[in-house]
Design an enzyme around this catalytic site. Structure first.
Site, PDB file in Angstrom:
ATOM      1  CB  CYS A   1      -0.952   0.001   1.197  1.00  0.00           C
ATOM      2  SG  CYS A   1      -0.164  -0.360   2.781  1.00  0.00           S
TER       3      CYS A   1
ATOM      4  CG  HIS B   1      -0.262   4.481   3.766  1.00  0.00           C
ATOM      5  ND1 HIS B   1      -0.866   4.391   5.001  1.00  0.00           N
ATOM      6  CD2 HIS B   1       0.131   3.199   3.456  1.00  0.00           C
ATOM      7  CE1 HIS B   1      -0.834   3.132   5.423  1.00  0.00           C
ATOM      8  NE2 HIS B   1      -0.245   2.394   4.501  1.00  0.00           N
TER       9      HIS B   1
END
Length: 345
Positions: free
Chosen positions: A150, A243
């Site tokens: 990710c 993120h």
């Protein structure tokens, strides 16, 4: 055509996101769910601690969870989405492929294996044909396809845009990663509240290797990894999802911030059901992107960038993606759509 899909690891964080995205999908139909032995045999509503901000779809809630074994799933599944822990995936996913199942996996095992496609469809869709090499070498009727970590998937599309326009020589990245990336039990509240953790085990290596494979070239027989040097420092912060990453690049050709912004905004998306209309959104406001404000752009499938600045020899920018949507479940589904488009299902 309705594509019958199974989900391995259906009760976990990414498994729940897969259900959220697959239940209304125009092409895929959830036909099987598996989990650990503790959950097998139970109805899904009883097996899963549901944490998505929507109700469990009624038809899924009543499904019986099976064991994670090729013998325990229907033999007419067209595709299997895997969100297993990597240690389990390494043992189980090849068994499914040997039995003829096509597996689109979010698990970290085998991502850098030379015969396993690691794909972000907008960036390296042609790598999907590495399946032919894989089948020849392993004797499988099925196939194994991976999406990247990710944190890797957050920075690779902007890097691909810069590489295509100016040439990429070096990347340095520092991440600020959400707690959901560790799973529901991965980071305790006592560890992360009022805190930041400047190390995530294995994460730096994944970013440094997977990005170079994704940006590499496929000649029909093998992938030649990109020769840029990539250095990563990964940090956990107390955001739930999204993120955020600070990226510095050295480029082969000089580029202004305006030229880099144009390269990112013009980098094409794809015409797949889960593709965002615009892959990379660029902010002029230097305080953006921010996780809470920008992680859900285009159903969580877009990459947001900002803070573009010229540096000596290259550029600096910030980028953000929803780690369990674009960075995990959505990425696996997008790979499934690519498999369908290319005739592998």
């Amino acid at each position: 055509m309705t594509v019958r899909a199974g989900i391995l690891g259906a009760t976990g964080a990414v498994g729940q996101r897969l259900i959220q995205l697959l239940d209304p999908h125009p092409d895929f139909e959830i036909a099987a769910l598996t989990a650990s032995g503790d959950s097998a045999g139970k109805q899904y509503r009883d097996a899963a601690k549901w944490r998505i901000n929507m109700q469990i779809p009624d038809d899924v809630a009543e499904m019986t969870v099976g064991e994670t074994s090729p013998d325990a799933v229907p033999d007419d599944l067209d595709i299997i989405f895997s969100s297993l822990p990597s240690s389990v995936g390494a043992a189980v996913e090849p068994e499914f492929c040997e039995e003829g199942y096509v597996v689109s996996s979010n698990s970290s095992n085998a991502r850098t294996d030379p015969d396993v496609p690691l794909t972000v469809p907008e960036v390296n869709a042609d790598h999907i044909d590495l399946i032919e090499v894989q089948r020849d070498e392993r004797g499988w009727d099925g196939a194994l396809v991976k999406n990247p970590n990710c944190s890797t998937i957050t920075m690779v599309p902007p890097l691909a845009a810069l590489d295509e326009a100016f040439g990429l020589e070096r990347v340095t990245v520092s991440t600020l990663q959400a707690v959901s990336g560790a799973g529901y039990s991965g980071v305790t509240s006592m560890e992360i509240i009022d805190n930041a953790i400047p190390h995530i085990g294995g994460e730096e290596e994944k970013m440094e290797t997977e990005s170079r494979k994704l940006l590499g070239t496929f000649d029909g027989a093998e992938v030649s990894w990109h020769d840029a040097r990539v250095d990563a420092s990964c940090n956990r912060i107390p955001t739930l999802d999204g993120h955020l990453e600070n990226v510095w690049t050295d480029l082969a050709e000089s580029a202004t911030a305006a030229e880099a912004e144009a390269a990112m905004e013009e980098y094409p998306s794809l015409d797949l059901p889960s593709s965002p209309d615009q892959l990379i959104h660029v902010f002029d406001d230097p305080s953006r992107p921010q996780p809470r404000l920008d992680r859900d752009r285009e159903n969580g499938m877009a990459i947001a960038t900002g803070g573009l600045q010229e540096t000596e020899g290259g550029l600096q920018f910030n980028c953000l993606a929803h780690n369990t949507m674009r960075g995990a479940a959505g990425a696996s589904i997008l790979n499934g759509e690519l498999l369908l488009e290319n005739g592998y299902l």
